[in-house]
Design an enzyme around this catalytic site. Structure first.
Site, PDB file in Angstrom:
ATOM      1  N   ASP A 345       0.786  -1.240   0.000  1.00 13.74           N
ATOM      2  CA  ASP A 345       0.000   0.000   0.000  1.00 13.74           C
ATOM      3  C   ASP A 345       0.819   1.293   0.000  1.00 13.74           C
ATOM      4  OD1 ASP A 345      -1.577  -2.092   0.811  1.00 13.74           O
ATOM      5  OD2 ASP A 345      -2.114  -1.229   2.741  1.00 13.74           O
ATOM      6  N   GLU A 524     -10.295  -2.459   4.550  1.00 15.66           N
ATOM      7  CA  GLU A 524      -8.967  -1.909   4.825  1.00 15.66           C
ATOM      8  C   GLU A 524      -8.847  -0.516   4.196  1.00 15.66           C
ATOM      9  OE1 GLU A 524      -6.221  -5.883   4.879  1.00 15.66           O
ATOM     10  OE2 GLU A 524      -6.591  -5.110   2.885  1.00 15.66           O
TER      11      GLU A 524
HETATM   12  C1  FRU Z   1      -3.805  -3.624   2.859  1.00 17.44           C
HETATM   13  C2  FRU Z   1      -3.132  -4.066   4.146  1.00 17.44           C
HETATM   14  C3  FRU Z   1      -3.466  -3.101   5.256  1.00 17.44           C
HETATM   15  C4  FRU Z   1      -2.339  -3.271   6.216  1.00 17.44           C
HETATM   16  C5  FRU Z   1      -1.181  -3.467   5.275  1.00 17.44           C
HETATM   17  C6  FRU Z   1      -0.123  -4.381   5.798  1.00 17.44           C
HETATM   18  O1  FRU Z   1      -3.179  -4.023   1.718  1.00 17.44           O
HETATM   19  O2  FRU Z   1      -3.525  -5.371   4.446  1.00 17.44           O
HETATM   20  O3  FRU Z   1      -4.743  -3.314   5.810  1.00 17.44           O
HETATM   21  O4  FRU Z   1      -2.173  -2.161   7.035  1.00 17.44           O
HETATM   22  O5  FRU Z   1      -1.716  -3.997   4.078  1.00 17.44           O
HETATM   23  O6  FRU Z   1       0.968  -4.398   4.962  1.00 17.44           O
END
Ligand code: FRU
Length: 825
Positions: A345, A524
């Site tokens: 992300d 998320e």
């Molecule tokens: C989304 C996610 C988030 C988390 C991060 C961990 O892609 O699963 O929810 O904070 O990636 O890398």
């Protein structure tokens, strides 16, 4: 069991060390010998090692034994010789750091190693056995070396061989060739220089030369070291090879560089289980990059053993942008991707003092997801990116999951002594004590130096909830009307809103969404912001929510949005709860969130996503890195048929990439008469206005010279825009990847307008001014080099068509001449 045993010369390298007061050459005494250098690299990286060889009963012999022991090498196979002294080599450095040798070896102790000196039992228990040709120049050490090697091979060790041709040590070069060939016949792994390859095969072409060695001697891996230009590696039983560029460093002495390279390579091999056959194709480049980094670093200090770097130093080198990002196959050329290793992300995007910051979920030590750090890139124009050092690493509160960053203009947090600075609000992820249950808590870090360094707030974590397990990805913004900070947080199956005056203390405001929109996976990475409708004074709020992968659904992870109102306390959905609106109808745009603090004069809401999908992200067939960002896109609201929807288009700044533009108008296409444009480029922007009133399906195919094509198609009967990537090249790394998918696009005035960006392995398609977006990754077997437009049957008219070739944002780094444009993986 010992990881690696090496046999051969252990000697002293006398390295030039300036001039004496009288102006005479001084020499520094450095421990050396190729096999010794190789094992010390592995020892320093934590592997168990042993050496077999002979030294004199003299000071030098004692010194060498001590140094090897101090470096953790088992020296019980190092025996003493009464009849000869420890071998000495004087190194003469040329100005470029390269060197010649004079050997004092008439004979040297190393040549007198006999088979009786060797404890063959010791050899039975080694995973890798390494040798070179310097111990084969004379008897008895030549027979002893080959005998020990045969014994190791019979006991199942992997055999590593370095021809290490030193013409001055051989009475006769034909004899050298014979012995080296005997070595090759035993070897599984060979490290060889370009000159040595030519000496043995008579060939200067690396592909041909290595092919000959591979077929003639059944060698499994051939590493051709090309000094600062990197390494050509041939692997696998067929035609696989990769050319991996080297690192640019300040070279002072190249002694031991090849040995260090090989040590680094063998270390990586052991780390992956020690079996060559189990190494996946996409791992060869990271392995060789690691080895290149070790080799390069050894040249930055004098001597071999004293210059061997630590794991940390090697990693730092790999993280540096010193490799040529221009040449890697699949490496996006105008989308941001990390120079090396894993990215997911985008995080903490904030604009501050002329700089757009893009931080991101990053695993700096692997190409798969792992302990999360925040990587960091910065741009002044949203197009050209500079990678900065990793911003945040896991601490005692856990790994650094996703989150946001804001400018605290009024120092509400008190971090900035009345001034302003950046505050990151993110999720600290660990597990509850004495359990396996994940614990996710929100924390703060701040930066007083424009994001160059970050300090964790001592009061972390600042927000936790023992009931909710998925409790993460805070997105924070300042709501001027309410005079309050608002946090939007993903909580499993709903979103929660919190309020704060100082970023440190948060009060729950409300929750939204348990029965709204799509719920096929965990929620998320939310975002919330206000936009005006069609540029008017009328405004609505947009709430973005990403949905994690669920194996029961074909799409994998995907992002939805809601339109509604927000009063600083509560979000109210304008649409019926069962309405689902997708941000992007492609497969590869996830966790997209927007920049904070873009100045009002600019006024844009710019969003950027992770151009990947959790379904297969960890398997994507890229080599030295995994994961990239989408193009930054401007979001707007528009009203269509009584409802308000989101539109998006890449930021206008990307137009600076245009190199050459070609335009056509009123082109009719049929199945027989296709429009074909050869481009020889795989970086393109295509603008097409297509008249679809004939009702026939139109295909824009992005083709490579091989068999593969990615189809961007429009079916007027179903009013359906799609991408078909089922024959786009490499697709078999995951069963979900090969697919045809799309979305409804209603024609406007009898036509559709498409804007397409192709970036080597990325396709972004925008229809009708960004009403629908489709983002997909592709992995063509050969680079795409032509655009082919036709119909399935019947006829369509291209009212206008523009094809722009685009430039790369990466600057090629000097060594491209010898390297093909793409790395073959
Ligand atoms: C989304 C996610 C988030 C988390 C991060 C961990 O892609 O699963 O929810 O904070 O990636 O890398």
């Amino acid at each position: 069991m010992v990881d690696i045993t090496a046999i051969g010369e252990v000697l002293i390298d006398f390295t030039p060390a300036g001039l004496s007061e009288k102006g005479e050459q001084l020499f520094e005494c450095n421990p050396g010998g190729a096999p010794a250098n190789v094992v010390v690299v592995l020892s320093k990286l934590g592997r168990s090692t042993a050496i077999i060889g002979k030294i004199g009963e003299d000071q030098f012999g004692e010194y060498l034994t001590r140094v090897l022991r101090e470096n953790g090498v088992d020296t019980k196979g190092l025996v003493k010789e009464k009849q000869a002294n420890t071998t000495l080599a004087f190194v003469h450095l040329k100005e470029d750091g390269d060197r010649t040798f004079s050997f004092y070896r008439n004979p040297g102790a190393d040549m007198l190693l006999g088979i009786d000196d060797i404890d063959l039992e010791q050899i039975k228990d080694t995973k890798i056995f390494h040798f070179g040709s310097v111990s084969m120049t004379h008897e008895p050490s030549a027979s002893a070396t080959l005998k020990a090697c045969t014994q190791a091979k019979e006991n199942g060790a992997l055999i590593s061989f370095d021809p290490n041709l030193r013409p001055a040590l051989w009475k006769d070069l034909e004899q050298a060739k014979i012995k080296i060939k005997e070595g090759l016949a035993l070897a599984d792994i060979v490290k060889i220089s370009e000159e040595e390859l030519e000496f043995i095969t008579g060939l200067t072409d690396l592909e041909e030369g290595t092919h000959q060695i591979q077929t003639q001697f059944k060698v499994k891996v051939i590493l051709v070291t090309k000094a600062e230009k990197g390494c050509f590696v041939r692997y696998g039983s067929g035609s696989k090879w990769a050319d991996v560029p080297g690192f640019k460093v300040q070279t002072v002495d190249t002694t031991g560089a090849g040995d260090a390279f090989l040590g680094g390579f063998l270390y990586q091999l052991l780390e992956r289980g020690g079996s060559i056959d189990q190494i996946r194709d996409q791992d060869w480049i990271p392995i060789v990059r690691f080895a290149n980094a070790v080799g390069a670093l050894v040249t930055t200090q004098k001597g071999a053993i004293p210059a061997i770097p630590t794991y940390k130093e090697i990693n730092k080198q790999i993280q540096s942008t010193g490799t040529d990002l221009f040449i890697e196959s699949y490496r996006p050329q105008f989308h941001y991707s990390p120079p090396a290793m894993w990215m997911n992300d985008p995080n903490g995007m904030v604009y501050f003092e002329g700089e757009y910051h893009l931080l991101y979920q990053h695993h700096p030590e692997s190409t798969v997801w792992g302990p999360m750090h925040w990587g960091h890139a910065m741009s002044k124009d949203l197009v050209n990116w500079e990678t900065l050092p990793v911003a945040m690493s896991p601490d005692h509160n856990g790994a650094i999951f996703s989150g946001s960053a804001v400018v605290d203009w009024k120092d509400t947090s008190g971090f900035f002594e009345g001034g302003s600075g950046l505050v990151a609000i993110f999720t600290h992820a660990d597990i509850y004590p004495d359990s396996d249950r994940p614990r996710q808590r929100q924390s703060l870090a701040y930066s007083k130096d424009k994001g160059r360094s970050w300090t964790f707030y001592t009061g972390n974590p600042i927000l936790s909830d023992v009931e909710i397990t998925d409790f993460r990805d805070p997105k924070v913004f300042w709501m001027e009307e309410a005079g309050v900070w608002v946090m939007v947080l993903a909580c499993g199956d709903h979103i929660r809103f919190y309020r704060s005056a100082n970023l440190k203390d948060w009060d729950f405001a409300s929750e939204f969404g348990k029965s709204d929109g799509s719920h096929y996976g965990v929620w998320e990475c939310p975002d919330l912001f206000e936009l005006s409708i069609d540029g008017s004074n009328q405004k609505r709020w947009v709430l973005i929510v990403s949905i994690g992968d669920n194996p029961d659904y074909p799409e994998g992870s995907k992002t939805q949005y809601y339109i509604g109102s927000f009063d600083g306390w509560e979000f109210v959905n304008d649409n019926a709860p069962d309405t689902v609106l997708w941000l992007d109808e492609g497969r590869d745009n996830y966790a997209a969130v927007s920049w904070s603090d873009i100045p009002e004069e600019d006024g844009r809401r710019v969003i950027i996503g992770w151009m990947n999908n959790w379904r297969y992200a960890n398997q994507a067939p890229t080599a030295s890195w995994r994961g990239a960002a989408t193009l930054p896109r401007v979001l707007s609201l528009t009203s269509r048929n009584g409802s308000v929807v989101l539109t998006q288009m890449p930021v206008q700044e990307v137009e600076q990439l245009r190199k050459e533009s070609h335009s056509w108008s009123d082109v009719a296409v049929t199945p027989e008469v296709s429009f074909i444009h050869k481009t020889n480029e795989d970086l393109l922007e295509i603008e097409a206005n297509i008249d679809i009133r004939s009702g026939d399906e139109v295909h824009i195919q992005l083709k490579s010279s091989g068999q593969t094509a990615t189809i961007i198609g429009y079916d007027p009967v179903r009013e359906w825009l799609f991408i078909d990537r089922s024959k786009s090249g490499l697709t078999d790394f995951n069963p979900s990847f090969a697919c045809k998918h799309g979305a409804r696009v209603v024609p406007e005035n009898g036509g559709i307008k498409l804007r397409i960006w192709l970036d080597r392995s990325a396709v972004e398609v925008f229809a009708n001014d960004g009403l629908v977006a489709l983002t997909d990754q592709i992995f063509p077997d050969d680079p795409i080099d032509n655009v082919w437009i036709s119909t399935e049957s019947g006829r369509a008219e291209l009212n206008s068509l523009h094809i722009h070739t685009l430039s790369s944002i990466h600057k090629p780094e000097g060594c491209t001449e010898q390297i093909s444009r793409r790395v073959n993986v």
